[in-house]
Design a protein around this motif. Structure first.
Motif: not given
Length: 416
Positions: A44, A48, A138, A355, A376
């Protein structure tokens, strides 16, 4: 369907020693969960960072006149694309291409009367940049370039600019203030415009924010007296399509004396960060593997000690060394497989829970913007977790299994 005798015996032994098996399974599952959570966090973070860099100013692909990458920093106006309309139309028609927007970059000096500093200037198409700056992939951020104060440039703006917040702080300006931008024209003479500060922005890159100024493309072209551009920035529907579109772009520009670079060739800080985190994750996986190996090794070794007479009995019944070896390897494999399955289920559930809440993170080195991290979960993490569980189980079972297969039948039957 009839199960092999070694598998039947292995299953019986796993479920007969419930407490020891549960402890071993818990250790394997914990290792799998750790890999999924840590790996998902890194995945993740990479995603990002990647999308932030792409959507703030790099785009997925950049196209220049041939030679610009080697010599453009010293002679930027020698490598202008004089008639970009033709190539722009061809690129826009390519599959997966969402946007093609022009830019022209040059250095200059801005003065507020009290302060004068060197700046990096970008002439942009405001409409195209608004599309580029939006990130659809995102959850924790909506833009790659965000306005901190004032408003962004829009179509129809004339003598207005937006500044990076580090630059704005350095010279002490706010939206509504005026400044003078001085630069060299394409012909080598000096030219200056009075401009109004419309907004102050920030991106994922502190370095960019500390020195960047943006102004409408047609004003930039008037300032440096040209109709050309330097760069065509290509935005795709998905970053994963970059290499496929790169091949299409190379075919499209063949014979046009143009060259391209994709985003990962331009994102040096991102590449170094990924390399650093990847090495850390490798060390973490190695540590987890060692823990799992020791856990299963202890279980299998204790099982052999407790079942020495049983091993002697089945060897006396005609079982060969390879049968004993296969029996204990199968037992370790079952433990690794069951532990891996349990770890994947728990890891995926825990990742979803984390998450759902999110993890507030401080700005990374070289940035001024924090973000909300998520876990993720990607298929390669689940496969990696299972492979480590099963492989570690087989490795840790081999020596105890080899030891059991080489027991002396007479000594084994006398064992108490």
């Amino acid at each position: 369907m009839k199960l092999p005798i070694s598998l039947k015996l292995a299953l019986r032994n796993v479920f007969r020693n419930k407490i020891r098996s549960l402890i071993t399974l818990a250790g394997i599952a914990f290792g799998s969960v750790s890999i999924i959570i840590a790996g998902g966090f890194f995945e993740d973070t990479f995603m990002q960072m990647r999308e932030g860099v792409i959507h703030s100013h790099l785009g997925h692909i950049q196209i220049y006149k041939k030679g610009y990458n080697d010599h453009g920093s010293s002679a930027p106006f020698d490598y202008l694309i004089e008639a970009p309309e033709e190539i722009l139309g061809k690129l826009t028609a390519l599959e997966h291409v969402k946007l093609v927007t022009p830019r022209i970059s040059f250095s200059g000096m801005i003065s507020t009367g009290d302060n004068t500093v060197a700046v990096f200037c970008q002439g942009i198409d405001p409409e195209g940049e608004l599309i580029l700056n939006k990130i659809d992939t995102i959850k924790s951020s909506d833009t790659g370039l965000a306005i901190q104060a004032g408003t962004n440039l829009v179509k129809g703006d004339e003598f207005e600019v937006i500044l990076g917040r580090g630059l704005a702080k350095n010279i002490g300006v706010q939206p509504g203030d005026s400044l003078v931008l001085l630069t060299n024209t394409v012909g080598g003479s000096l030219n200056a415009f009075d401009l109004n500060v419309k907004g102050i922005f920030f991106t994922a890159s502190k370095e960019f924010d500390d020195r960047a100024l943006r102004l409408p493309m047609h004003i930039a072209q008037k300032l440096i007296r040209t109709q050309g551009i330097q760069t065509l920035v290509v935005l795709l529907d998905r970053t994963e399509n970059t290499q496929a579109v790169k091949a299409q772009v190379l075919k499209t520009i063949q014979g046009m004396r143009l060259e391209i670079k994709v985003w990962n060739q331009l994102a040096d800080f991102y590449n170094k960060t990924v390399e650093l985190y990847s090495r850390q994750f490798f060390v973490l996986k190695l540590i987890i593997t060692i823990i799992v190996v020791l856990s299963i090794f202890n279980t299998i070794n204790m099982a052999i000690w407790e079942r020495t007479r049983e091993i002697g009995t089945i060897m006396a019944m005609g079982y060969k060394k390879r049968d004993i070896l296969k029996l204990f390897l199968t037992e370790g494999l079952i433990l690794g497989f069951l532990g891996g399955i349990a770890g994947i289920a728990m890891g995926a559930g825990l990742a979803w829970g984390i998450s759902f809440i999110g993890i507030p993170m401080p700005p990374p080195p070289g940035a001024t913007v924090g973000w909300t991290a998520f876990i993720k979960v990607v298929p390669k993490l689940l496969v990696s977790s299972m492979m480590i569980s099963v492989t570690a189980a087989l490795i840790s079972s081999f020596y105890p299994a080899f030891k059991a297969s080489n027991l002396n039948i007479t000594d084994a039957l006398r064992h108490y």
